[in-house]
Scaffold this active site. Structure first.
Site, mmCIF file in Angstrom:
data_model
loop_
_atom_site.group_PDB
_atom_site.id
_atom_site.type_symbol
_atom_site.label_atom_id
_atom_site.label_comp_id
_atom_site.label_asym_id
_atom_site.label_seq_id
_atom_site.Cartn_x
_atom_site.Cartn_y
_atom_site.Cartn_z
ATOM 1 N N ASP A 9 0.876 -1.161 0.000
ATOM 2 C CA ASP A 9 0.000 0.000 0.000
ATOM 3 C C ASP A 9 0.925 1.225 0.000
ATOM 4 O OD1 ASP A 9 -2.428 1.536 0.527
ATOM 5 O OD2 ASP A 9 -1.612 1.809 2.531
ATOM 6 N N ASP A 11 0.020 5.063 0.977
ATOM 7 C CA ASP A 11 -0.150 5.998 2.087
ATOM 8 C C ASP A 11 -0.209 5.237 3.412
ATOM 9 O OD1 ASP A 11 -0.902 8.052 3.793
ATOM 10 O OD2 ASP A 11 -3.015 7.833 3.293
HETATM 11 P P1 B16 Z 1 -6.934 10.207 -3.532
HETATM 12 P P2 B16 Z 1 -3.648 4.253 0.161
HETATM 13 C C1 B16 Z 1 -5.523 6.149 0.181
HETATM 14 O O1 B16 Z 1 -4.200 5.753 -0.113
HETATM 15 C C2 B16 Z 1 -5.522 7.032 1.421
HETATM 16 O O2 B16 Z 1 -5.121 6.260 2.559
HETATM 17 C C3 B16 Z 1 -6.917 7.563 1.667
HETATM 18 O O3 B16 Z 1 -6.915 8.408 2.805
HETATM 19 C C4 B16 Z 1 -7.380 8.333 0.422
HETATM 20 O O4 B16 Z 1 -8.714 8.799 0.588
HETATM 21 C C5 B16 Z 1 -7.314 7.411 -0.790
HETATM 22 O O5 B16 Z 1 -5.991 6.917 -0.948
HETATM 23 C C6 B16 Z 1 -7.722 8.110 -2.072
HETATM 24 O O6 B16 Z 1 -6.780 9.108 -2.368
HETATM 25 O O7 B16 Z 1 -7.923 11.207 -3.061
HETATM 26 O O8 B16 Z 1 -5.530 10.756 -3.674
HETATM 27 O O9 B16 Z 1 -7.386 9.465 -4.766
HETATM 28 O O10 B16 Z 1 -3.543 4.111 1.654
HETATM 29 O O11 B16 Z 1 -4.624 3.257 -0.467
HETATM 30 O O12 B16 Z 1 -2.299 4.263 -0.518
HETATM 31 MG MG MG Z 2 -2.827 3.136 3.372
#
Ligand code: B16
Ligand code: MG
Length: 218
Positions: A9, A11
Site C-alpha cells: 500500500d 499511504d
Molecule cells: P486520492 P492508500 C488512500 O491511499 C488514502 O489512505 C486515503 O486516505 C485516500 O482517501 C485514498 O488513498 C484516495 O486518495 O484522493 O488521492 O485518490 O492508503 O490506499 O495508498
Molecule cells: Mg494506506
C-alpha cells in the site's frame, strides 16, 4: 508456502501522506462549517476519495454536483502538499526493506486507493522499483473489495496466494485477505485481522516476515 511478490500500500506504508489528506479535508471542512477532527481522519485511511467525503459528512446529504466539486477542491488542496515530497519522506525502514526484497528477487508492486499514487511514487524516486502500480484508476471497486490486489497480482503474473500485501488500514487488510493474499499490518492502527502486524519496517526483516507467515496457520 512460496512467496514470489510483495504488494505495498502507499499511504501509511511507504510514506505518510495521511497528514496531507487530513490537512486538505480539514481545510474543506472548515470552509463548509463541518466538524472534522484528527480522530475522524483515522476513519478515512485507505478508503476512496468519495467514501472519505461520505464519512466526513457523517450522514449529511448533499447533491452530486456538490460532492464532485468538494472532492475536486479537496484534491487541489492535497496536490499542493505533494510538491514538498522528497525521497526523505520514505517511512523508517522502507528503503532497506525494499532493497532486501529486490536482492531476493521478489516482484514488487504498489496497490493504492489513491488517484495521486503515481506522482507520489515519482517524487519518492521509486518509479523503477515497482513492476506494477495499481492506483485509484485501476479498478472500479475500491478497498475493501479484493479487486485492486487481484488486479495487481495479475499484472505481476503471480497467483494471489504467492503474494504478501503490506497495509496500514482495516479496509486494505480486508481487501487483501478477500483477494487471497498473505497480509502484514503496518503502523499504529489496530489490525488484528492481519496475519500479523508490526508498528514499522524498522522492526522486521524480509526473512522475519517469511518465517512468521510460515509459522502462522493461514
Ligand atoms: P486520492 P492508500 C488512500 O491511499 C488514502 O489512505 C486515503 O486516505 C485516500 O482517501 C485514498 O488513498 C484516495 O486518495 O484522493 O488521492 O485518490 O492508503 O490506499 O495508498
Ligand atoms: Mg494506506
Amino acid at each position: 508456502m512460496t512467496i514470489k511478490g510483495i504488494i505495498f500500500d502507499l499511504d501509511g506504508v511507504i510514506t505518510d501522506t495521511a497528514e496531507y489528506h487530513f490537512l486538505a479535508w480539514k481545510r474543506l471542512a472548515d470552509e463548509e462549517n463541518l466538524d472534522f477532527t484528527r480522530e475522524d481522519n483515522e476513519q478515512l485511511r485507505g478508503v476512496s476519495r468519495r467514501e472519505s467525503l461520505k464519512r466526513l459528512l457523517k450522514g449529511k446529504v448533499i447533491s452530486e454536483d456538490k460532492m464532485q466539486s468538494w472532492m475536486h477542491r479537496k484534491n487541489e488542496y492535497y496536490k499542493a502538499y505533494l510538491d514538498d515530497i522528497t525521497p526523505d519522506d520514505l517511512l523508517p525502514g522502507v528503503s532497506n526493506f525494499l532493497e532486501e526484497a529486490q536482492a531476493q528477487g521478489l516482484k514488487l508492486a504498489i496497490g493504492s486507493a489513491s488517484k495521486n499514487a503515481k506522482p507520489v511514487i515519482e517524487k519518492l524516486n521509486l518509479i523503477n522499483v515497482f513492476e506494477v502500480i495499481g492506483d485509484g484508476y485501476s479498478v472500479v471497486n475500491a478497498k475493501p473489495a479484493p479487486d485492486l490486489f487481484v488486479w495487481v497480482a495479475g499484472g505481476l503474473h503471480l497467483h494471489v496466494a504467492d503474494v504478501i500485501v503490506f497495509e496500514d488500514s482495516p479496509a486494505g487488510i480486508d481487501a487483501a485477505k478477500s483477494a487471497g493474499c498473505k497480509t502484514v499490518g503496518i503502523g499504529k492502527s489496530k489490525l488484528s485481522h492481519a496475519d500479523f502486524a508490526v508498528r514499522s519496517f524498522e522492526e522486521i526483516t524480509l526473512n522475519d516476515v517469511i518465517n512468521k507467515l510460515m509459522n502462522t496457520t493461514l
